[in-house]
Design an enzyme around this catalytic site. Structure first.
Site, mmCIF file in Angstrom:
data_model
loop_
_atom_site.group_PDB
_atom_site.id
_atom_site.type_symbol
_atom_site.label_atom_id
_atom_site.label_comp_id
_atom_site.label_asym_id
_atom_site.label_seq_id
_atom_site.Cartn_x
_atom_site.Cartn_y
_atom_site.Cartn_z
ATOM 1 N N ILE A 98 1.876 -5.155 1.311
ATOM 2 C CA ILE A 98 0.585 -5.005 1.982
ATOM 3 C C ILE A 98 -0.570 -5.497 1.127
ATOM 4 O O ILE A 98 -1.724 -5.436 1.546
ATOM 5 C CB ILE A 98 0.337 -3.539 2.390
ATOM 6 C CG1 ILE A 98 0.423 -2.618 1.170
ATOM 7 C CG2 ILE A 98 1.336 -3.102 3.461
ATOM 8 C CD1 ILE A 98 0.065 -1.168 1.467
ATOM 9 N N GLY A 99 -0.276 -5.990 -0.076
ATOM 10 C CA GLY A 99 -1.337 -6.502 -0.925
ATOM 11 C C GLY A 99 -0.753 -7.188 -2.139
ATOM 12 O O GLY A 99 0.439 -7.068 -2.434
ATOM 13 N N ALA A 100 -1.608 -7.925 -2.846
ATOM 14 C CA ALA A 100 -1.171 -8.628 -4.049
ATOM 15 C C ALA A 100 -2.362 -8.818 -4.965
ATOM 16 O O ALA A 100 -3.514 -8.828 -4.523
ATOM 17 C CB ALA A 100 -0.553 -9.982 -3.698
ATOM 18 N N ALA A 102 -3.431 -9.995 -9.446
ATOM 19 C CA ALA A 102 -3.099 -10.827 -10.597
ATOM 20 C C ALA A 102 -1.853 -10.337 -11.328
ATOM 21 O O ALA A 102 -1.130 -11.129 -11.922
ATOM 22 C CB ALA A 102 -4.287 -10.862 -11.558
ATOM 23 N N PHE A 103 -1.586 -9.038 -11.292
ATOM 24 C CA PHE A 103 -0.518 -8.494 -12.126
ATOM 25 C C PHE A 103 0.615 -7.860 -11.328
ATOM 26 O O PHE A 103 1.469 -7.198 -11.903
ATOM 27 C CB PHE A 103 -1.103 -7.464 -13.098
ATOM 28 C CG PHE A 103 -2.229 -8.015 -13.915
ATOM 29 C CD1 PHE A 103 -2.037 -9.121 -14.726
ATOM 30 C CD2 PHE A 103 -3.490 -7.447 -13.859
ATOM 31 C CE1 PHE A 103 -3.073 -9.638 -15.478
ATOM 32 C CE2 PHE A 103 -4.535 -7.960 -14.608
ATOM 33 C CZ PHE A 103 -4.327 -9.059 -15.417
ATOM 34 N N VAL A 105 2.248 -6.671 -7.056
ATOM 35 C CA VAL A 105 2.094 -6.580 -5.607
ATOM 36 C C VAL A 105 1.976 -5.113 -5.216
ATOM 37 O O VAL A 105 2.314 -4.209 -5.983
ATOM 38 C CB VAL A 105 3.286 -7.220 -4.863
ATOM 39 C CG1 VAL A 105 3.405 -8.694 -5.208
ATOM 40 C CG2 VAL A 105 4.591 -6.480 -5.171
ATOM 41 N N VAL A 106 1.488 -4.880 -3.999
ATOM 42 C CA VAL A 106 1.447 -3.541 -3.424
ATOM 43 C C VAL A 106 2.336 -3.537 -2.197
ATOM 44 O O VAL A 106 2.212 -4.408 -1.329
ATOM 45 C CB VAL A 106 0.016 -3.124 -3.032
ATOM 46 C CG1 VAL A 106 0.030 -1.737 -2.391
ATOM 47 C CG2 VAL A 106 -0.895 -3.135 -4.242
ATOM 48 N N ASP A 219 -16.305 -0.340 -12.754
ATOM 49 C CA ASP A 219 -16.053 -1.447 -11.816
ATOM 50 C C ASP A 219 -16.286 -0.996 -10.371
ATOM 51 O O ASP A 219 -15.481 -1.273 -9.484
ATOM 52 C CB ASP A 219 -14.631 -1.979 -11.983
ATOM 53 C CG ASP A 219 -14.446 -3.364 -11.346
ATOM 54 O OD1 ASP A 219 -15.472 -4.019 -11.031
ATOM 55 O OD2 ASP A 219 -13.294 -3.784 -11.151
#
Length: 399
Positions: A98-100, A102-103, A105-106, A219
């Site tokens: 469901i996501g990605a 730099a380090f 994936v989700v 952040d």
């Protein structure tokens, strides 16, 4: 940053009912993430009677000192899990990505016993020579475990589990089903003032909690604020919650890869996003809780206008934005602000003060008049209709 896609906004009941069917149609089996229960007891942190302030001091110390980098990523990840509260280990089934970022994936995860759906960040630890992700990963785990040890906060994403299996680290957090605040603004435009106030109140409360315990997010931005519920009608401020697992909060502060105690001479590569950094960080590297409040002021400005306060058209070079942040006052002189209340503008102005010692704290923000108007007064006063539209007589001065 790991960005959740729009698929994460699907209602959890639909996800639960369709996941197994999808897998059967593909002839696939869900991945089993078995993690054997281990004792990671920390007598200093887990001891009964430990005060929240003691935990805060311990956590801040762990964050400031940092966890020693190992040549083996597995050893480093295991070390990162040691400080903080004891977490119960479970088995999770993994489903679609469901996501990605730099380090890693989700992926969507489901707890085998409770059926809870969660977001599972998977970080490969196969290359011991690539140390870039480790400090951020350590900061995120340490910060989330500190928040959990302190009892958690309803508007901060909750850590469910963290473990190493094979040569991968799995970080399991609650799933915010509405996606990013950033995506909502892009899709639906600026927020109604009352709904923006709801988001601002929850974020100020979350930051107040963190700052009391010596933790700075570093952040804060729309991409790192997740919506708990799916938008039904943005203009009317209607949101839908679909399941008993839904949080009672509207938003969740997420992505703690930059989090830590206040710092001086801060390496800009270790914190935040340039467009949300205040003058003191750009000038001298000073990063305190006041940095979070500046960033929240930028977020509130964006929610109410659809534009960044120092990059109105979204086309300015970083150097230009940096110059404006350091030297130019915030302005409200374009049409998006015509119907926004003076109290809202006043709050933003006090959050975007150049001098961090004069900037509102999170607690002061929560006491600002715009944050504390009753629902009735806010509805009547935050957006003032024309007297004619309100059916009120218009006084006419004699000639």
């Amino acid at each position: 940053m790991l960005r959740l896609g729009r698929s994460a906004a699907s209602e959890v009941s639909s996800i639960r009912n369709s996941l197994q069917l999808q897998l059967e149609q593909r002839g696939a089996r869900p991945m089993q993430c078995a993690y054997q229960t281990q004792s990671h007891s920390n007598p200093e942190g887990a001891k009964r009677g430990r005060s929240p302030m003691s935990l805060a001091v311990m956590g801040a110390a762990a964050l400031s000192v940092g966890l020693e980098l190992q040549t083996d990523g597995i050893a480093q990840a295991r070390a990162a899990m040691e400080p903080g509260t004891q977490l119960q280990r479970h088995k999770w089934q993994l489903f679609d990505q469901i996501g990605a970022g730099a380090f890693g994936v989700v992926r969507l995860g489901m707890h085998e016993e409770s059926g809870e759906v969660a977001a599972v960040k998977i970080v490969p630890l196969e290359n011991p020579n690539d140390q870039r992700s480790y400090p951020a990963l350590e900061r995120e785990i340490a910060a989330l475990k500190l928040v959990k040890a302190l009892g958690g906060h309803n508007s901060i994403v909750d850590l469910r589990d963290v473990y190493v299996e094979g040569r991968k680290l799995f970080l399991v957090t609650e799933l915010a089903r509405g996606g990013e605040l950033f995506e909502q603004i892009v899709a639906y435009g600026s927020f109604p003032e009352l709904k923006a106030r709801d988001v601002a109140r929850e974020m100020a409360s979350a930051l107040s909690f963190m700052h009391r315990h010596g933790l700075v997010h570093k952040d804060v931005k729309p991409e790192n604020i997740l919506m708990s519920a799916r938008v039904v009608d943005h203009n009317s401020g209607v949101y839908r919650k679909s399941n008993r697992h839904e949080s009672s909060s509207l938003v969740k502060l997420a992505d703690f890869g930059s989090a830590g105690p206040a710092s001086v001479n801060t390496n800009l590569e270790d914190i935040g996003t340039a467009a949300y950094l205040p003058p003191e960080v750009l000038n001298s590297g000073l990063c305190t809780s006041a940095c979070d409040m500046w960033a929240l002021g930028c977020v509130l400005y964006i929610m109410l206008s659809g534009s960044h306060p120092y990059d109105l058209d979204g086309m300015s070079a970083d150097s230009v934005v940096e110059h404006r942040v350091k030297s130019e006052p915030v302005t409200f002189d374009f049409s998006a602000w015509d119907n926004v209340s003076p109290h809202a503008k006043d709050l933003i102005s006090k959050l975007l003060v150049k001098d961090p010692t004069l900037r509102l704290t999170a607690d002061q923000m929560l006491q600002h008049p715009w944050m504390n108007a009753s629902a009735e007064a806010a509805a009547a006063g935050l957006r003032r209709p024309s007297p004619l539209l309100a059916g009120q007589p218009i006084p006419i001065s004699p000639a």
